[in-house]
Design an enzyme around this catalytic site. Structure first.
Site, PDB file in Angstrom:
ATOM      1  N   TRP A  59       0.817  -1.214   0.000  1.00 21.91           N
ATOM      2  CA  TRP A  59       0.000   0.000   0.000  1.00 21.91           C
ATOM      3  C   TRP A  59       0.852   1.266   0.000  1.00 21.91           C
ATOM      4  O   TRP A  59       1.902   1.310   0.657  1.00 21.91           O
ATOM      5  CB  TRP A  59      -0.862  -0.015   1.267  1.00 21.91           C
ATOM      6  CG  TRP A  59      -1.482   1.300   1.587  1.00 21.91           C
ATOM      7  CD1 TRP A  59      -0.971   2.269   2.404  1.00 21.91           C
ATOM      8  CD2 TRP A  59      -2.711   1.805   1.089  1.00 21.91           C
ATOM      9  NE1 TRP A  59      -1.826   3.347   2.446  1.00 21.91           N
ATOM     10  CE2 TRP A  59      -2.908   3.089   1.641  1.00 21.91           C
ATOM     11  CE3 TRP A  59      -3.687   1.294   0.217  1.00 21.91           C
ATOM     12  CZ2 TRP A  59      -4.031   3.870   1.365  1.00 21.91           C
ATOM     13  CZ3 TRP A  59      -4.816   2.079  -0.049  1.00 21.91           C
ATOM     14  CH2 TRP A  59      -4.969   3.348   0.523  1.00 21.91           C
ATOM     15  N   MET A  60       0.358   2.309  -0.684  1.00 21.43           N
ATOM     16  CA  MET A  60       0.990   3.638  -0.615  1.00 21.43           C
ATOM     17  C   MET A  60      -0.092   4.701  -0.485  1.00 21.43           C
ATOM     18  O   MET A  60      -1.124   4.600  -1.139  1.00 21.43           O
ATOM     19  CB  MET A  60       1.804   3.904  -1.883  1.00 21.43           C
ATOM     20  CG  MET A  60       2.322   5.346  -1.973  1.00 21.43           C
ATOM     21  SD  MET A  60       3.422   5.626  -3.380  1.00 21.43           S
ATOM     22  CE  MET A  60       2.241   5.893  -4.681  1.00 21.43           C
ATOM     23  N   ASN A  61       0.165   5.750   0.347  1.00 20.81           N
ATOM     24  CA  ASN A  61      -0.634   6.972   0.243  1.00 20.81           C
ATOM     25  C   ASN A  61       0.300   8.176   0.152  1.00 20.81           C
ATOM     26  O   ASN A  61       1.143   8.198  -0.748  1.00 20.81           O
ATOM     27  CB  ASN A  61      -1.786   7.063   1.250  1.00 20.81           C
ATOM     28  CG  ASN A  61      -1.471   6.951   2.713  1.00 20.81           C
ATOM     29  OD1 ASN A  61      -1.144   5.890   3.194  1.00 20.81           O
ATOM     30  ND2 ASN A  61      -1.602   8.026   3.453  1.00 20.81           N
ATOM     31  N   ASP A  62       0.146   9.183   0.982  1.00 21.97           N
ATOM     32  CA  ASP A  62       0.797  10.492   0.780  1.00 21.97           C
ATOM     33  C   ASP A  62       2.298  10.463   0.428  1.00 21.97           C
ATOM     34  O   ASP A  62       3.051   9.687   1.017  1.00 21.97           O
ATOM     35  CB  ASP A  62       0.743  11.332   2.069  1.00 21.97           C
ATOM     36  CG  ASP A  62      -0.574  11.293   2.761  1.00 21.97           C
ATOM     37  OD1 ASP A  62      -1.515  10.683   2.245  1.00 21.97           O
ATOM     38  OD2 ASP A  62      -0.661  11.884   3.850  1.00 21.97           O
ATOM     39  N   SER A 119       2.592  11.157   8.014  1.00 23.88           N
ATOM     40  CA  SER A 119       3.213  12.044   7.030  1.00 23.88           C
ATOM     41  C   SER A 119       4.088  13.127   7.648  1.00 23.88           C
ATOM     42  O   SER A 119       3.903  13.524   8.798  1.00 23.88           O
ATOM     43  CB  SER A 119       2.134  12.696   6.176  1.00 23.88           C
ATOM     44  OG  SER A 119       1.650  11.717   5.295  1.00 23.88           O
ATOM     45  N   ARG A 192      -1.127  16.959  12.982  1.00 24.71           N
ATOM     46  CA  ARG A 192      -0.143  16.156  12.246  1.00 24.71           C
ATOM     47  C   ARG A 192       0.387  16.792  10.971  1.00 24.71           C
ATOM     48  O   ARG A 192      -0.022  17.843  10.539  1.00 24.71           O
ATOM     49  CB  ARG A 192      -0.751  14.798  11.917  1.00 24.71           C
ATOM     50  CG  ARG A 192      -2.017  14.852  11.077  1.00 24.71           C
ATOM     51  CD  ARG A 192      -2.418  13.421  10.694  1.00 24.71           C
ATOM     52  NE  ARG A 192      -3.669  13.383   9.990  1.00 24.71           N
ATOM     53  CZ  ARG A 192      -4.833  13.094  10.552  1.00 24.71           C
ATOM     54  NH1 ARG A 192      -4.910  12.800  11.828  1.00 24.71           N
ATOM     55  NH2 ARG A 192      -5.932  13.092   9.819  1.00 24.71           N
ATOM     56  N   ASP A 193       1.320  16.050  10.366  1.00 21.89           N
ATOM     57  CA  ASP A 193       1.879  16.285   9.032  1.00 21.89           C
ATOM     58  C   ASP A 193       2.762  17.535   8.974  1.00 21.89           C
ATOM     59  O   ASP A 193       2.524  18.452   8.176  1.00 21.89           O
ATOM     60  CB  ASP A 193       0.758  16.366   7.972  1.00 21.89           C
ATOM     61  CG  ASP A 193      -0.198  15.184   8.040  1.00 21.89           C
ATOM     62  OD1 ASP A 193       0.220  14.134   8.553  1.00 21.89           O
ATOM     63  OD2 ASP A 193      -1.351  15.306   7.606  1.00 21.89           O
ATOM     64  N   GLU A 244      -5.353  18.482   6.620  1.00 25.57           N
ATOM     65  CA  GLU A 244      -4.174  17.605   6.683  1.00 25.57           C
ATOM     66  C   GLU A 244      -3.080  18.145   5.763  1.00 25.57           C
ATOM     67  O   GLU A 244      -3.338  18.978   4.889  1.00 25.57           O
ATOM     68  CB  GLU A 244      -4.537  16.192   6.186  1.00 25.57           C
ATOM     69  CG  GLU A 244      -5.683  15.544   6.922  1.00 25.57           C
ATOM     70  CD  GLU A 244      -5.990  14.121   6.443  1.00 25.57           C
ATOM     71  OE1 GLU A 244      -6.144  13.261   7.315  1.00 25.57           O
ATOM     72  OE2 GLU A 244      -6.086  13.870   5.236  1.00 25.57           O
TER      73      GLU A 244
HETATM   74  C1  FRU Z   1      -3.523  12.084   4.593  1.00 26.34           C
HETATM   75  C2  FRU Z   1      -3.250  11.391   5.893  1.00 26.34           C
HETATM   76  C3  FRU Z   1      -2.321  12.223   6.764  1.00 26.34           C
HETATM   77  C4  FRU Z   1      -1.685  11.194   7.658  1.00 26.34           C
HETATM   78  C5  FRU Z   1      -1.544  10.022   6.732  1.00 26.34           C
HETATM   79  C6  FRU Z   1      -1.688   8.689   7.399  1.00 26.34           C
HETATM   80  O1  FRU Z   1      -3.865  11.226   3.559  1.00 26.34           O
HETATM   81  O2  FRU Z   1      -4.463  11.128   6.572  1.00 26.34           O
HETATM   82  O3  FRU Z   1      -2.967  13.261   7.452  1.00 26.34           O
HETATM   83  O4  FRU Z   1      -0.472  11.617   8.174  1.00 26.34           O
HETATM   84  O5  FRU Z   1      -2.558  10.160   5.745  1.00 26.34           O
HETATM   85  O6  FRU Z   1      -1.349   7.654   6.521  1.00 26.34           O
END
Ligand code: FRU
Length: 537
Positions: A59-62, A119, A192-193, A244
């Site tokens: 899996w990948m997100n930000d 993130s 966060r972030d 975010e």
């Molecule tokens: C945004 C988010 C960030 C968080 C991360 C968790 O897509 O919700 O705010 O740090 O993804 O994977």
């Protein structure tokens, strides 16, 4: 004697049965794994993008920790290597010399007893302000959020804190700082972030952090001790979701001597076409407070939100630290998905891709400043086979090209459409399976649209096809210019020199074969059309 013969026969029979079961079990396992291999290789062939980054597996997100140093662009990313849905977050890592071809590296940050690694950002500490350098190396400092799952499950709102880690080998490996967390949670949910950058003017670090429905601005001299400067966002912009992944940087205003500060804030849900999207604000920063520009404030009152990208699949995008383009632009990349359906998209081995890297600039219109985005110039270096045509009269439907002439899944298309009347101009990608992806301009409403409702596999989530995405056109010109980037599963549209951008993903049941333009009853001219096949694998 007799008895022992019987026993032997039974033993032989039992062994035979067990062996038989084992053999047929093994056969089944083998068949299953062969079937999985076939599915996996089909998936690779059909859906692994040609020129967009995807993790090899999982899996990948930000995008996280973007920095440039010694000839390499670094891209870290929210990653769960052991599953294809969101899970315990790591920072995956990839590097590139040109922002287009990426090489995945070993995982850079693993979750630990303090929590998942959410993130954040990374900076090159050229002056060794952090004092992490040992033998004269330039330290790279990553700042991220620890998300404490235990606290989260227990319903505690202070489950997120900010931490740092340092690398003395140019971002390959990191050591977590023993003094973590560097910012404790002041009882704010969704805290966060952190996005850090060097403030050239004040010779110190500035950091922006999402904090509930606001952005908090911090400053530091050593990346360890952080002072809260101010807050921004109450009652301003879109608040229909969680704030975010902020980013904050100055940008020169094109064609002027001016510089303005831009604040990016991702929001989920609340996007212009539902789900996740990134809004932006333009203003000034006096070293303490960010104040939005008056013209921008007035336009915001009318338009409600300004979006980096109006499509449904560009989220949590941020910019590279320690680099700018020759024109002073910032380099940006987003996560090409949407929390509405990211966990369900039809790929098994990996999930999600990044957008193409983009250059962000600022222009000044009649009423306000606007952020523009265009693909990075390095993409031009990948142009190979080309189809070009001029002055094509568009009346009714015209097939512009087919995949027999040029690939429609590693493609850059540049066009200029003149004499736009009041009709609807629809580009269509189609295949013999009956899949169609449509996009274009409804000139009577001055609105761009993307319709992926019949684009192939869509049944994995109702949210994927519950609407046609729309974006207002800013320009009133009767000439429309655009760049279209096509990969196997993504469409990125940059209209009117990047004033309006739309990014959407799709999963056709076979590659698209035909690219056409239809103008309904209106007439116009495709004054210029260039289709480039890109030389990527
Ligand atoms: C945004 C988010 C960030 C968080 C991360 C968790 O897509 O919700 O705010 O740090 O993804 O994977």
């Amino acid at each position: 004697m007799k008895r022992s013969i019987v026993r032997s026969i039974i033993v032989v029979l039992v062994i035979g049965v067990v062996m038989g079961c084992k053999t047929s079990g093994e056969k089944k396992d083998r068949a299953d794994s062969e079937e999985m291999d076939t599915v996996a290789s089909m998936e690779e062939k059909m859906y692994r993008p040609n020129f967009h980054f995807t993790p090899k597996k999982g899996w990948m997100n930000d995008p996280n920790g973007l920095f440039y140093h010694n000839g390499y662009y670094h891209l870290y990313f929210q990653h769960y290597p052991d599953g294809n849905t969101w899970g315990p977050m790591h920072w995956g890592h990839a590097i590139s010399t040109d922002l287009i071809t990426w090489k995945e590296q070993p995982i850079a940050l693993y979750p630990d007893e303090m929590g998942y690694i959410f993130s954040g950002s990374a900076v090159v500490d050229i002056k060794n302000t952090s004092n992490f350098s040992r033998d004269g190396e330039i330290p790279v400092i990553a700042m991220f959020t620890y998300h404490d799952m235990e606290a989260d499950k227990a319903g505690k709102i202070n489950d997120e804190t900010q931490a740092i880690a340092y690398s003395l080998d140019e971002g390959q490996t990191y050591t977590k700082y023993s003094g973590n967390p560097v910012i404790k949670n002041p009882n704010i949910p969704d805290f966060r972030d952190p996005k850090v950058d060097w403030d050239q003017e004040r010779e110190r670090w500035t950091m922006v952090l999402a904090a509930g429905q606001e952005i908090m601005f911090y400053a530091s001299r050593d990346l360890k001790n952080w002072e809260l400067l101010s807050k921004f966002g109450k009652g301003i912009g879109n608040h229909n979701g969680v704030w975010e992944c902020p980013d904050f940087f100055p940008l020169p205003v094109k064609g002027t001597e001016e510089t303005k500060w831009v604040l990016l804030v991702s929001i989920n849900p609340g996007g212009p076409n539902s789900g996740s999207a990134t809004q932006y604000f333009v203003g000034d920063f006096d070293g303490k407070t960010f104040t939005i520009d008056e013209g921008f404030r007035k336009e915001l009152a009318k338009e409600h939100s300004f979006w980096v990208d109006h499509g449904r699949d560009n989220y949590a995008g941020v910019t590279w630290s320690n680099t700018r383009t020759t024109e002073g632009g910032k380099l940006f990349i987003g996560w090409m998905s949407n929390w509405l359906y990211a966990n369900q998209v039809p790929t098994e081995k990996w999930r999600s891709a990044s957008t193409v890297a983009r250059e962000l600039g600022l222009i000044k219109g009649p009423n306000t400043y606007r952020l523009i985005s265009n693909p990075v110039k390095q993409l031009n270096g990948y142009r190979a086979k080309k189809v070009a045509d001029k002055n094509i009269a568009i009346e009714g439907k015209a097939v512009l090209t087919t995949s027999e002439t040029i690939s429609l899944s590693k493609t850059e298309i540049n066009f200029t459409l003149t004499d736009i009347g009041k009709g609807t101009y629809t580009f269509t990608l189609s295949n013999s399976q009956g899949d169609q992806l449509k996009f274009g301009l409804d000139a009577s409403e001055n609105t761009f649209f993307v319709d992926r409702n019949n684009s192939g596999k869509t049944g994995f989530s109702e949210k994927f096809t519950d609407r046609i995405s729309k974006a207002p056109r800013i320009s009133n010109s009767n000439t429309l210019t655009g760049t279209i980037l096509l990969d196997k599963t993504s469409l990125e549209l940059f209209y009117d020199n990047g004033q309006i951008v739309m990014t959407e993903i799709f999963f056709p049941s076979a590659p698209f074969e035909t690219f056409s333009l239809e103008s309904g009853t209106a007439k116009s001219t495709l004054e210029n059309l260039e289709i480039h096949e890109l030389t990527v694998n």
